[in-house]
Design an enzyme around this catalytic site. Structure first.
Site, PDB file in Angstrom:
ATOM      1  N   ARG A  73       0.842  -1.186   0.000  1.00 10.48           N
ATOM      2  CA  ARG A  73       0.000   0.000   0.000  1.00 10.48           C
ATOM      3  C   ARG A  73       0.884   1.245   0.000  1.00 10.48           C
ATOM      4  NH1 ARG A  73      -1.865   0.899   4.364  1.00 10.48           N
ATOM      5  NH2 ARG A  73      -1.187  -0.909   5.553  1.00 10.48           N
ATOM      6  N   TYR A 108      -1.534  -3.360  -6.912  1.00  6.29           N
ATOM      7  CA  TYR A 108      -1.304  -4.106  -5.682  1.00  6.29           C
ATOM      8  C   TYR A 108      -2.465  -4.064  -4.682  1.00  6.29           C
ATOM      9  CZ  TYR A 108       0.632  -6.260  -1.705  1.00  6.29           C
ATOM     10  OH  TYR A 108       0.794  -7.124  -0.658  1.00  6.29           O
ATOM     11  N   GLY A 168      -4.285  -3.635  -1.447  1.00  2.62           N
ATOM     12  CA  GLY A 168      -5.117  -2.569  -0.905  1.00  2.62           C
ATOM     13  C   GLY A 168      -5.230  -1.346  -1.801  1.00  2.62           C
ATOM     14  N   LYS A 212      -9.731  -2.280   1.500  1.00  2.00           N
ATOM     15  CA  LYS A 212      -9.439  -1.141   2.364  1.00  2.00           C
ATOM     16  C   LYS A 212     -10.200   0.099   1.899  1.00  2.00           C
ATOM     17  CE  LYS A 212      -7.185  -3.468   5.237  1.00  2.00           C
ATOM     18  NZ  LYS A 212      -5.940  -4.070   5.151  1.00  2.00           N
ATOM     19  N   HIS A 226     -10.700  -2.229  11.280  1.00  2.00           N
ATOM     20  CA  HIS A 226      -9.622  -3.105  10.807  1.00  2.00           C
ATOM     21  C   HIS A 226      -9.438  -4.234  11.829  1.00  2.00           C
ATOM     22  CE1 HIS A 226      -5.156  -3.261   9.229  1.00  2.00           C
ATOM     23  NE2 HIS A 226      -5.915  -4.156   8.640  1.00  2.00           N
ATOM     24  N   SER A 247      -1.541  -3.455  10.269  1.00  2.00           N
ATOM     25  CA  SER A 247      -1.174  -4.328   9.163  1.00  2.00           C
ATOM     26  C   SER A 247       0.065  -5.147   9.511  1.00  2.00           C
ATOM     27  CB  SER A 247      -0.899  -3.491   7.918  1.00  2.00           C
ATOM     28  OG  SER A 247      -2.060  -2.771   7.578  1.00  2.00           O
ATOM     29  N   ALA A 248       0.005  -6.427   9.177  1.00  2.00           N
ATOM     30  CA  ALA A 248       1.100  -7.378   9.426  1.00  2.00           C
ATOM     31  C   ALA A 248       1.471  -7.463  10.913  1.00  2.00           C
ATOM     32  CB  ALA A 248       2.326  -7.034   8.572  1.00  2.00           C
ATOM     33  N   CYS A 249       0.464  -7.394  11.767  1.00  2.00           N
ATOM     34  CA  CYS A 249       0.695  -7.520  13.213  1.00  2.00           C
ATOM     35  C   CYS A 249      -0.110  -8.655  13.842  1.00  2.00           C
ATOM     36  CB  CYS A 249       0.406  -6.203  13.915  1.00  2.00           C
ATOM     37  SG  CYS A 249       1.615  -4.935  13.514  1.00  2.00           S
ATOM     38  N   GLY A 250      -0.541  -9.622  13.030  1.00  2.00           N
ATOM     39  CA  GLY A 250      -1.034 -10.862  13.611  1.00  2.00           C
ATOM     40  C   GLY A 250      -2.526 -11.144  13.557  1.00  2.00           C
ATOM     41  N   LYS A 251      -3.303 -10.395  12.755  1.00  2.99           N
ATOM     42  CA  LYS A 251      -4.743 -10.665  12.724  1.00  2.99           C
ATOM     43  C   LYS A 251      -5.067 -12.035  12.126  1.00  2.99           C
ATOM     44  CE  LYS A 251      -5.743  -6.892  10.537  1.00  2.99           C
ATOM     45  NZ  LYS A 251      -4.356  -6.388  10.585  1.00  2.99           N
ATOM     46  N   THR A 252      -4.503 -12.316  10.952  1.00  2.23           N
ATOM     47  CA  THR A 252      -4.824 -13.592  10.294  1.00  2.23           C
ATOM     48  C   THR A 252      -4.414 -14.753  11.189  1.00  2.23           C
ATOM     49  OG1 THR A 252      -4.534 -12.567   8.138  1.00  2.23           O
ATOM     50  CG2 THR A 252      -4.456 -14.969   8.208  1.00  2.23           C
ATOM     51  N   ASP A 291      -9.585  -9.631   8.792  1.00  2.00           N
ATOM     52  CA  ASP A 291      -9.034  -8.295   8.510  1.00  2.00           C
ATOM     53  C   ASP A 291     -10.007  -7.141   8.770  1.00  2.00           C
ATOM     54  OD1 ASP A 291      -6.573  -6.996   7.540  1.00  2.00           O
ATOM     55  OD2 ASP A 291      -7.799  -6.303   5.869  1.00  2.00           O
ATOM     56  N   ASN A 343       6.320  -8.513   2.072  1.00  2.00           N
ATOM     57  CA  ASN A 343       4.877  -8.292   2.011  1.00  2.00           C
ATOM     58  C   ASN A 343       4.234  -9.173   0.936  1.00  2.00           C
ATOM     59  OD1 ASN A 343       2.442  -7.020   2.849  1.00  2.00           O
ATOM     60  ND2 ASN A 343       2.538  -5.630   1.087  1.00  2.00           N
ATOM     61  N   SER A 344       4.877 -10.321   0.633  1.00  2.00           N
ATOM     62  CA  SER A 344       4.240 -11.245  -0.314  1.00  2.00           C
ATOM     63  C   SER A 344       2.967 -11.798   0.328  1.00  2.00           C
ATOM     64  CB  SER A 344       5.204 -12.357  -0.703  1.00  2.00           C
ATOM     65  OG  SER A 344       5.717 -13.014   0.434  1.00  2.00           O
ATOM     66  N   ARG A 345       2.009 -12.147  -0.502  1.00  2.00           N
ATOM     67  CA  ARG A 345       0.665 -12.452   0.010  1.00  2.00           C
ATOM     68  C   ARG A 345       0.049 -13.658  -0.681  1.00  2.00           C
ATOM     69  NH1 ARG A 345      -1.825  -8.724   3.971  1.00  2.00           N
ATOM     70  NH2 ARG A 345      -0.166  -7.212   4.292  1.00  2.00           N
ATOM     71  N   TYR A 366       1.432 -16.868  18.510  1.00  2.00           N
ATOM     72  CA  TYR A 366       0.665 -17.799  17.671  1.00  2.00           C
ATOM     73  C   TYR A 366      -0.358 -18.569  18.521  1.00  2.00           C
ATOM     74  CZ  TYR A 366       4.274 -16.409  14.404  1.00  2.00           C
ATOM     75  OH  TYR A 366       5.119 -15.665  13.621  1.00  2.00           O
TER      76      TYR A 366
HETATM   77  P1  GTP Z   1      -2.515  -7.689   7.358  1.00  2.00           P
HETATM   78  O1  GTP Z   1      -3.031  -8.711   6.425  1.00  2.00           O
HETATM   79  O2  GTP Z   1      -1.426  -6.858   6.780  1.00  2.00           O
HETATM   80  O3  GTP Z   1      -3.584  -6.834   7.948  1.00  2.00           O
HETATM   81  O4  GTP Z   1      -1.718  -8.493   8.545  1.00  2.00           O
HETATM   82  P2  GTP Z   1      -2.233  -9.319   9.812  1.00  2.00           P
HETATM   83  O5  GTP Z   1      -2.532  -8.394  10.929  1.00  2.00           O
HETATM   84  O6  GTP Z   1      -3.289 -10.270   9.425  1.00  2.00           O
HETATM   85  O7  GTP Z   1      -0.907 -10.115  10.253  1.00  2.00           O
HETATM   86  P3  GTP Z   1      -0.525 -11.667  10.087  1.00  2.00           P
HETATM   87  O8  GTP Z   1      -1.364 -12.549  10.955  1.00  2.00           O
HETATM   88  O9  GTP Z   1      -0.475 -11.997   8.661  1.00  2.00           O
HETATM   89  O10 GTP Z   1       0.938 -11.655  10.694  1.00  2.00           O
HETATM   90  C1  GTP Z   1       1.949 -10.820  10.189  1.00  2.00           C
HETATM   91  C2  GTP Z   1       3.302 -11.316  10.596  1.00  2.00           C
HETATM   92  O11 GTP Z   1       3.399 -11.368  12.020  1.00  2.00           O
HETATM   93  C3  GTP Z   1       3.587 -12.723  10.102  1.00  2.00           C
HETATM   94  O12 GTP Z   1       4.917 -12.791   9.657  1.00  2.00           O
HETATM   95  C4  GTP Z   1       3.379 -13.591  11.306  1.00  2.00           C
HETATM   96  O13 GTP Z   1       4.166 -14.747  11.273  1.00  2.00           O
HETATM   97  C5  GTP Z   1       3.755 -12.667  12.466  1.00  2.00           C
HETATM   98  N1  GTP Z   1       2.970 -12.996  13.679  1.00  2.00           N
HETATM   99  C6  GTP Z   1       1.645 -13.211  13.758  1.00  2.00           C
HETATM  100  N2  GTP Z   1       1.258 -13.528  15.013  1.00  2.00           N
HETATM  101  C7  GTP Z   1       2.371 -13.509  15.769  1.00  2.00           C
HETATM  102  C8  GTP Z   1       2.637 -13.759  17.158  1.00  2.00           C
HETATM  103  O14 GTP Z   1       1.749 -14.061  17.960  1.00  2.00           O
HETATM  104  N3  GTP Z   1       3.933 -13.613  17.570  1.00  2.00           N
HETATM  105  C9  GTP Z   1       4.934 -13.277  16.706  1.00  2.00           C
HETATM  106  N4  GTP Z   1       6.163 -13.158  17.194  1.00  2.00           N
HETATM  107  N5  GTP Z   1       4.729 -13.057  15.386  1.00  2.00           N
HETATM  108  C10 GTP Z   1       3.472 -13.165  14.920  1.00  2.00           C
HETATM  109  C1  SPV Z   2      -3.103  -4.416   5.185  1.00  2.00           C
HETATM  110  O1  SPV Z   2      -2.126  -3.792   4.764  1.00  2.00           O
HETATM  111  O2  SPV Z   2      -3.647  -4.158   6.289  1.00  2.00           O
HETATM  112  C2  SPV Z   2      -3.653  -5.542   4.397  1.00  2.00           C
HETATM  113  C3  SPV Z   2      -3.145  -5.754   3.036  1.00  2.00           C
HETATM  114  O3  SPV Z   2      -4.535  -6.233   4.878  1.00  2.00           O
HETATM  115  S1  SPV Z   2      -3.841  -4.651   1.865  1.00  2.00           S
HETATM  116  O4  SPV Z   2      -4.936  -5.305   1.188  1.00  2.00           O
HETATM  117  O5  SPV Z   2      -2.797  -4.306   0.909  1.00  2.00           O
HETATM  118  O6  SPV Z   2      -4.340  -3.482   2.557  1.00  2.00           O
HETATM  119 MN    MN Z   3      -5.052  -5.594   7.017  1.00  2.00          MN
END
Ligand code: GTP
Ligand code: SPV
Ligand code: MN
Length: 588
Positions: free
Chosen positions: A76, A204, A206, A213, A233, A255-260, A282, A372-374, A497
């Site tokens: 993004r 790309y 978002g 988004k 979010h 973003s990328a802080c563990g939601k999935t 998400d 940020n590969s997806r 995790y």
């Molecule tokens: P967006 O799709 O960008 O919104 O990301 P997200 O919030 O869904 O994050 P996602 O679950 O994909 O995790 C992002 C990164 O954080 C990955 O590399 C995970 O391996 C890492 N991660 C997720 N949960 C944990 C956790 O509980 N501890 C640690 N140390 N890393 C984590």
């Molecule tokens: C984020 O960045 O929070 C995502 C990926 O979930 S994107 O669709 O690019 O916004």
């Molecule tokens: Mn997100």
């Protein structure tokens, strides 16, 4: 110009708008997507023939394809994302703003003739369950077959959306063109007052999948303010106890802080009989039900998840989810056409093809997969998909969790004293920036409710809206703050995790008022022994460090919050500054 509309809709508003946009963009053909399996095959074959999709090992990854983005277009772009309201004040200090006339003018110039020699896909889609009164219909016009195929996975796409729209005019008008991918000519513009999105120059995630988004959060949050609900979010999960009681929780992490990962978690062995179900990973749309509770719907239909860090140890459910019919973007591939990214099976491959299509050798300093590969995978692939995902009213939320990626300061878990304090907690979360957006990674910034990049109006008003919701939610969820990412000597203190179940269990027990808590100046924390640590191989010192509250660190934290608040001027609700003062006083 070839046009396939007639057998799908007679909606005159829609036909007129598509005609007007086609006139502007001058595509060679206009293709209306119906969402059928036949169409998926046709579009996929076309994408493969053009090298836009690369078939993967059909035995190991049935129905899966790889897409490589232009290397300058892999995340993004927050600095190129605009909220185009009549006044700058309405967009607020945390958004980039452009006047609607200026934005339309500038982008019209870019869109003019931009699809010559290309096809314009008309992608009708619904965010939210089909037929739900809370769902929103959008139409995305795009010249990207990759976008059309992704939207097919991420949304309820096709004929169902047109049927739901009927003759109505209340659809989101989304216009997207890949352009020449020159970042100098890249703009992601939102017109909340027109329910419109114009996105130019990026293919790309978002930036280009406009339902996600752009509509479900930026336009959604604007509509939520107007209509009395919240677009957030947040992941949504259901956690079932051994007795069969299911508790629904929504959690906002940046973003990328563990939601999935949190949404797909598998409880550790110690938690026999506990089950987690995914509703969403998400985005959550939250409304007040007749019972005075907050009810959540996941507007999406698939997962656009971060690949690196996803593996059989960290997230087996995600691995099962991406086993088939998944599109991968910017991952590496093995010699025999299997996907690979950092964290996957040790590092056993001597040679790979990296995310840019270049040869990669073991020991190379460069990452093989882009950070940020997806993956884009259908929700129906998820083995723990909640049976309530398509419920038009959603699921009732008992707890809201806010979190961020913080190496220090923020303890493993804390509960807010009340709604107002919880809103303060959410409004002030800080988090280290990640690869999900372009720019520097690892810099702590305030990311209120994980919505900093996604709030479609003045964030001061957004805080006020959150506070006002209290009046309507007579039976509110409890609010919590968590941090899985605290570090010592560069290493994570908490295993994270699936082990996050231990914290989730406490949250669920607190939500049902089944367990006590220890009061601190900043919030309630678990009493000694209330977080079950049995079977976990971390030392008591490590747990202490992960849960520690350092008064000096928190004074600094609350001071930096003041700086953040100041930019909102009188649009900052007084109640929030009061919360800050109160906490500082308690700390002193
Ligand atoms: P967006 O799709 O960008 O919104 O990301 P997200 O919030 O869904 O994050 P996602 O679950 O994909 O995790 C992002 C990164 O954080 C990955 O590399 C995970 O391996 C890492 N991660 C997720 N949960 C944990 C956790 O509980 N501890 C640690 N140390 N890393 C984590
Ligand atoms: C984020 O960045 O929070 C995502 C990926 O979930 S994107 O669709 O690019 O916004
Ligand atoms: Mn997100």
């Amino acid at each position: 110009m070839a046009n396939t509309a007639t057998n799908l809709t007679t909606n005159k508003h829609l036909l007129a708008w598509v005609g007007e946009m086609a006139e502007l963009c001058q595509p060679d053909a206009v293709v209306w997507c119906d969402g059928s399996e036949d169409e998926r095959k046709r579009l996929t074959e076309f994408a493969v023939s053009k090298g836009i999709l690369i078939p993967l090992n059909a035995e190991k990854h049935p129905g899966c394809y790889l897409h490589r983005s232009n290397p300058n277009d892999v995340a993004r772009v927050e600095h190129l994302t605009f909220i185009c309201t009549k006044t700058k004040e309405e967009a607020g200090p945390t958004n980039n703003w452009m006047a609607p006339d200026e934005a339309y003018g500038k982008l019209r110039g870019l869109f003019k003739g931009s699809m010559a020699g290309r096809t314009m896909y008309v992608v009708p889609y619904v965010m939210g369950p089909l037929g739900s009164q809370h769902s929103k219909v959008g139409i995305e016009l795009t010249d990207s077959v990759y976008v059309a195929l992704n939207m097919r996975i991420m949304t309820r796409m096709g004929k169902g959306a047109l049927d739901m729209l009927g003759d109505g005019n209340g659809f989101n008008r989304g216009l997207h063109c890949t352009g020449d991918l020159n970042p100098e000519r890249r703009y992601i513009c939102h017109f909340p007052q027109d329910n419109a999105i114009w996105s130019f120059g990026s293919g790309y995630g978002g930036n280009a999948l406009l339902g996600k988004k752009c509509l479900a959060l930026r336009i959604g949050s604007y509509l939520g303010k107007k209509e009395g609900w919240l677009a957030e979010h947040m992941l949504i999960l259901g956690v079932e106890s051994p007795e069969g009681q299911t508790t629904y929780v929504a959690a906002a992490f940046p973003s990328a802080c563990g939601k999935t990962n949190f949404a797909m978690m598998i409880p550790p062995k110690r938690f026999k009989g506990w089950k987690v179900y995914t509703v969403g990973d998400d985005i959550a749309w939250l409304r007040v039900g007749d019972d005075g509770r907050l009810w959540a719907v996941n507007p999406e239909n698939g997962y656009f998840g971060v690949a690196p860090g996803t593996d059989w140890a960290s997230n087996p459910n995600a691995m099962k989810t991406i086993a088939k019919d998944t599109l991968f973007t910017n991952v590496a591939v093995t010699k025999d056409g299997q996907v690979w990214w950092e964290s996957m099976d040790g590092n056993t491959h001597d040679e790979l093809t990296d995310w840019q299509g270049k040869p990669w050798k073991k020991g190379s300093p460069d990452k093989a997969a882009h950070p940020n590969s997806r993956f884009t995978a259908p929700a129906t692939n998820n083995p723990i998909l909640s049976r309530n995902v398509n419920d038009p009213e959603g699921v009732p939320i008992s707890a809201i969790i806010f979190g961020g990626r913080r190496s220090d300061t923020v303890p493993l878990v804390m509960q807010a004293f009340n709604w107002g304090h919880g809103v303060f907690m959410g409004a002030t979360i800080g988090s280290e920036t990640t690869a999900a957006a372009t720019g520097k990674v690892g810099v702590v910034r305030r990311d209120p409710m994980a919505m900093l990049p996604f709030c479609g109006y003045n964030m001061g008003d957004y805080f006020a809206h959150w506070l006002e919701m209290q009046k309507k939610v007579s039976n509110p969820p409890k609010i919590f703050l968590v941090n899985w990412f605290r570090k010592k000597d560069g290493k994570f203190l908490w295993p994270g995790y699936g082990e996050n179940m231990r914290v989730l269990k406490w949250i669920v027990d607190r939500a049902h008022v089944r367990v006590g808590a220890q009061e601190t100046p900043l919030g309630w924390v678990p009493k000694e022994g209330h977080i079950d640590l049995s079977g976990l191989s971390i030392s008591p010192e490590q747990v202490d460090a992960a849960t520690n509250i350092d008064v000096d660190e928190w004074k600094k934290e609350l001071e930096s919050t003041s700086e953040f608040f100041q930019q909102f001027g009188d649009r900052l609700p007084k109640a929030l500054e009061l919360q800050r003062q109160l906490l500082l006083a308690r700390l002193a």
